[in-house]
Design a protein around this motif. Structure first.
Motif, mmCIF file in Angstrom:
data_model
loop_
_atom_site.group_PDB
_atom_site.id
_atom_site.type_symbol
_atom_site.label_atom_id
_atom_site.label_comp_id
_atom_site.label_asym_id
_atom_site.label_seq_id
_atom_site.Cartn_x
_atom_site.Cartn_y
_atom_site.Cartn_z
ATOM 1 N N GLY A 56 -47.661 -57.710 48.237
ATOM 2 C CA GLY A 56 -46.328 -58.256 48.416
ATOM 3 C C GLY A 56 -45.546 -57.508 49.464
ATOM 4 O O GLY A 56 -45.919 -56.412 49.889
ATOM 5 N N LEU A 57 -44.470 -58.130 49.909
ATOM 6 C CA LEU A 57 -43.550 -57.528 50.866
ATOM 7 C C LEU A 57 -42.202 -57.352 50.189
ATOM 8 O O LEU A 57 -41.739 -58.236 49.461
ATOM 9 C CB LEU A 57 -43.385 -58.427 52.099
ATOM 10 N N SER A 58 -41.570 -56.239 50.430
ATOM 11 C CA SER A 58 -40.268 -55.974 49.841
ATOM 12 C C SER A 58 -39.374 -55.290 50.862
ATOM 13 O O SER A 58 -39.818 -54.400 51.597
ATOM 14 C CB SER A 58 -40.406 -55.074 48.602
ATOM 15 N N GLY A 59 -38.123 -55.722 50.893
ATOM 16 C CA GLY A 59 -37.139 -55.069 51.738
ATOM 17 C C GLY A 59 -36.398 -53.967 50.998
ATOM 18 O O GLY A 59 -35.425 -53.425 51.509
ATOM 19 N N GLY A 60 -36.877 -53.643 49.807
ATOM 20 C CA GLY A 60 -36.196 -52.654 48.989
ATOM 21 C C GLY A 60 -36.566 -51.219 49.336
ATOM 22 O O GLY A 60 -37.448 -50.955 50.156
ATOM 23 N N ALA B 273 -23.241 -58.436 50.101
ATOM 24 C CA ALA B 273 -24.263 -57.418 50.370
ATOM 25 C C ALA B 273 -24.242 -56.404 49.235
ATOM 26 O O ALA B 273 -23.551 -55.394 49.298
ATOM 27 C CB ALA B 273 -23.997 -56.728 51.712
ATOM 28 N N LYS B 274 -24.985 -56.695 48.167
ATOM 29 C CA LYS B 274 -25.024 -55.790 47.021
ATOM 30 C C LYS B 274 -26.476 -55.598 46.621
ATOM 31 O O LYS B 274 -27.168 -56.550 46.265
ATOM 32 C CB LYS B 274 -24.232 -56.367 45.846
ATOM 33 N N LEU B 275 -26.937 -54.350 46.695
ATOM 34 C CA LEU B 275 -28.317 -54.088 46.315
ATOM 35 C C LEU B 275 -28.503 -54.282 44.814
ATOM 36 O O LEU B 275 -27.588 -54.090 44.022
ATOM 37 C CB LEU B 275 -28.709 -52.651 46.691
ATOM 38 N N GLU B 276 -29.712 -54.688 44.441
ATOM 39 C CA GLU B 276 -30.067 -54.846 43.041
ATOM 40 C C GLU B 276 -31.190 -53.886 42.700
ATOM 41 O O GLU B 276 -31.900 -53.405 43.579
ATOM 42 C CB GLU B 276 -30.502 -56.279 42.754
ATOM 43 N N LEU B 277 -31.366 -53.620 41.431
ATOM 44 C CA LEU B 277 -32.400 -52.704 40.975
ATOM 45 C C LEU B 277 -33.524 -53.495 40.310
ATOM 46 O O LEU B 277 -33.272 -54.298 39.410
ATOM 47 C CB LEU B 277 -31.819 -51.697 39.985
ATOM 48 N N PHE B 278 -34.759 -53.251 40.760
ATOM 49 C CA PHE B 278 -35.929 -53.875 40.167
ATOM 50 C C PHE B 278 -36.782 -52.783 39.516
ATOM 51 O O PHE B 278 -36.938 -51.700 40.070
ATOM 52 C CB PHE B 278 -36.767 -54.592 41.226
ATOM 53 N N TYR B 279 -37.312 -53.097 38.344
ATOM 54 C CA TYR B 279 -38.189 -52.172 37.638
ATOM 55 C C TYR B 279 -39.488 -52.886 37.321
ATOM 56 O O TYR B 279 -39.493 -53.932 36.673
ATOM 57 C CB TYR B 279 -37.525 -51.671 36.354
ATOM 58 N N LYS B 280 -40.594 -52.333 37.830
ATOM 59 C CA LYS B 280 -41.913 -52.943 37.667
ATOM 60 C C LYS B 280 -41.922 -54.390 38.143
ATOM 61 O O LYS B 280 -42.520 -55.270 37.524
ATOM 62 C CB LYS B 280 -42.371 -52.846 36.211
#
Length: 272
Positions: free
Chosen positions: A94-98, A143-150
């Motif tokens: 996968g690709l992620s901009g995080g 423009a608000k970052l979010e948090l991803f877990y697993k």
């Protein structure tokens, strides 16, 4: 350009395989860059190689191995699609901009809510800055970052909490409009929000409400300016909004909303 699972790639015309894996560094000086033995480290390197002629006239399959984090936007144009009978396929991970957060960056912390299992991370030490983090805004955060877990999104701490996957709301039968800048709220939520507003630290963004203030198809974020006790009713408070954050449609009594942006609300698993 198309993206597919590797199991969906069928036999077809002559195929050129290109690998991208930022975690592998080849020690073989004779290995072809972009091969499985010496994969490219970024998708852009694979893109540049194909634009320069790598695999022209063949079907090209780019294998993304593992999660690949992008430090800038990957732009794909018409020339990155290949052509009929010789398309370009991206497949694999996968690709992620995080921004990945290593486990070592987290430390246990006490939460104002008293909930256990809280963790703290300083994102600035990972190279992020305030403009990248973004924030709440009116009428919507842009423009608000979010948090991803697993790989799964977590939830911005809120009150009322989401329960068993069902969103809970304040308002409905216990909210009454006073005027265009204030409303009364009856029940326990008002006291919790008042405490949260009082505990807010100077320089922080403050307490916000996210709601459907008139129509169920138009939501707006508003900032809370004050929450005042009502002398005539001990279970009721008056909520006053910031003058610069009006709902997009004037609010009506018994609409639905919830509060966000306070550490006091961080009290349930999967919240940030």
């Amino acid at each position: 350009m198309c993206i597919r699972d590797s199991a969906d790639i069928e036999m077809g015309p002559p195929t050129t395989h290109i690998w991208v894996n930022p975690s592998v560094t080849s020690t073989d000086p004779t290995a072809l860059p972009g091969s499985k033995q010496a994969p490219f480290r970024t998708p852009e390197q694979a893109q540049d190689a194909m634009r320069a002629g790598r695999g022209n006239g063949t079907r090209r399959v780019v294998h993304l191995e593992g999660m690949i984090y992008l430090n800038r936007t990957l732009f794909l144009e018409e020339l990155d699609s290949g052509e009929e009978g010789a398309e370009i396929v991206w497949t694999g991970g996968g690709l992620s901009g995080g921004q990945p957060i290593p486990g070592s960056a987290w430390s246990a912390t006490k939460l104002p809510s008293g909930a256990v299992g809280g963790f703290l991370v300083d994102l600035f030490t990972l190279g992020l800055n305030s403009s990248q983090l973004g924030g709440l805004a009116h009428p919507y955060p842009t423009a608000k970052l979010e948090l991803f877990y697993k790989g799964a999104p977590t939830v911005l701490a809120r009150d009322p909490n989401i329960e068993d996957g069902v969103w809970k709301w304040a308002g409905y039968e216990n909210m009454s409009v006073v005027n265009e800048t204030a409303f009364t709220l009856t029940g326990e939520a008002g006291a919790r929000w008042q405490a949260a507003l009082r505990s807010d630290q100077p320089g922080k963004e403050g307490l916000w409400l996210h709601g459907f203030w008139k129509y169920d198809w138009r939501d707006t974020f508003i900032k809370v300016a004050a929450i005042r006790n009502n002398p005539s009713n001990a279970t009721s408070v008056t909520v006053v909004r910031d003058n610069s954050t009006a709902p997009q449609y004037p609010w009506v009594s018994h609409c639905r909303f919830y509060a966000v942006n306070s550490l006091e609300f961080l009290d349930a698993p999967g919240e940030y």
